[in-house]
Scaffold this motif. Sequence first.
Motif, short mmCIF file in Angstrom:
data_model
loop_
_atom_site.label_atom_id
_atom_site.label_comp_id
_atom_site.label_asym_id
_atom_site.label_seq_id
_atom_site.Cartn_x
_atom_site.Cartn_y
_atom_site.Cartn_z
N UNK A 125 111.88 64.20 -88.72
CA UNK A 125 110.60 64.64 -89.28
C UNK A 125 110.40 66.11 -88.97
N UNK A 126 109.33 66.65 -89.51
CA UNK A 126 109.00 68.06 -89.28
C UNK A 126 107.56 68.17 -88.81
N UNK A 127 107.32 69.17 -87.98
CA UNK A 127 105.96 69.44 -87.51
C UNK A 127 105.54 70.80 -88.05
N UNK A 128 104.31 70.89 -88.52
CA UNK A 128 103.80 72.14 -89.03
C UNK A 128 103.47 73.07 -87.86
N UNK A 129 103.89 74.32 -87.98
CA UNK A 129 103.68 75.30 -86.92
C UNK A 129 102.94 76.50 -87.49
N UNK A 130 101.82 76.84 -86.86
CA UNK A 130 101.12 78.08 -87.20
C UNK A 130 101.84 79.20 -86.47
N UNK A 131 102.57 80.01 -87.21
CA UNK A 131 103.41 81.05 -86.61
C UNK A 131 102.64 82.31 -86.25
N UNK A 132 101.44 82.48 -86.84
CA UNK A 132 100.67 83.67 -86.55
C UNK A 132 99.64 83.94 -87.61
N UNK A 133 98.99 85.10 -87.49
CA UNK A 133 97.88 85.50 -88.36
C UNK A 133 98.21 86.81 -89.04
N UNK B 82 100.77 69.24 -97.41
CA UNK B 82 101.99 69.91 -96.96
C UNK B 82 103.24 69.05 -97.16
N UNK B 83 103.11 67.73 -97.09
CA UNK B 83 104.29 66.86 -97.19
C UNK B 83 104.93 66.98 -98.58
N UNK B 84 104.18 67.42 -99.56
CA UNK B 84 104.74 67.58 -100.90
C UNK B 84 105.67 68.79 -101.00
N UNK B 85 105.68 69.64 -99.98
CA UNK B 85 106.49 70.85 -100.01
C UNK B 85 107.79 70.71 -99.24
N UNK B 86 107.99 69.58 -98.56
CA UNK B 86 109.21 69.35 -97.78
C UNK B 86 109.80 68.00 -98.14
N UNK B 87 111.06 67.79 -97.75
CA UNK B 87 111.76 66.55 -98.09
C UNK B 87 111.81 65.56 -96.94
N UNK B 88 111.06 65.82 -95.88
CA UNK B 88 111.05 64.91 -94.73
C UNK B 88 109.60 64.57 -94.40
N UNK B 89 109.44 63.56 -93.57
CA UNK B 89 108.09 63.20 -93.12
C UNK B 89 107.52 64.29 -92.22
N UNK B 90 106.21 64.32 -92.12
CA UNK B 90 105.53 65.28 -91.25
C UNK B 90 104.82 64.56 -90.12
N UNK B 91 104.78 65.21 -88.95
CA UNK B 91 104.01 64.69 -87.83
C UNK B 91 102.53 64.77 -88.17
N UNK B 92 101.75 63.86 -87.60
CA UNK B 92 100.30 63.85 -87.85
C UNK B 92 99.57 64.79 -86.89
N UNK B 93 100.12 65.96 -86.71
CA UNK B 93 99.54 67.01 -85.87
C UNK B 93 100.24 68.31 -86.24
#
Length: 242
Positions: free
Chosen positions: A110-118, A165-176
């Motif tokens: 799976x993948x986790x979304x990461x806020x890389x910065x502003x 966001x899950x529509x933009x990747x080919x794997x499941x996403x973490x719920x955080x």
Amino acid sequence: MTAPRRPSLLIDVAAAALALVLVGIAGMLGKWQYDAFEADRAAEARDLTDVAPVPLTDVMGNDDPFRASDLGRPVEVSGRWLDGGFWVADREGSGEPGYWAVAPLQTGDAAVLVVRGWAPEPDPDLLAVSGEAEVTGWLQAPEATIVTDDDPDDDVFPEIRVADAVQRVDVDLWSAFIISDEPGPGLEEAELESLPSPSRSTGIRNLLYAAEWWVFGAFAAYIWWRWRRDATAPEMRSPSAG
């Protein structure tokens, strides 16, 4: 004629002592339940942002729901950046409006979304990222308000929603998602927005138990007062009596 009718001194003292014992016990038990209520709320609202980071997999699994008690917890995760990054609008940085740069980091299946910065404005060059990475940051809950996306085909979202966001990747996403403590190249540090706060229902049972004990104590004091008042009230003699 009237004649006072009073209980004996022994009965009077015993009744007062019993009332004091019952009120004292009820008060202490009520205080104990209220302290439990306060402790539950304090435990849920504790600030975890300064504790030592732990592996993300020690906190939750990729199929687990997000727990409110882990809001703001520092975590570590390693993986590979995936395509499908996006910007999140209306995020402040140094008091100025701007955007978060978000990218999915695959770890395991799976993948986790990461806020890389502003950044003050969306920039495709700042959003692009690839390769392996190790990220340390603060765990946050996905956002889910009624804000609508005016243009779902662009790379700017109104908030971080797993369903979008899950529509933009080919794997499941973490719920955080994670707010990285180190901004990516060309980006500024994203400000941590959400810290834990107790829900309205936290510890409510203990609070109700505390109220019940205090009501019981007040009732015991009232019963003693009524008994004392009735026991010392003058007794009216019948008009036909002597």
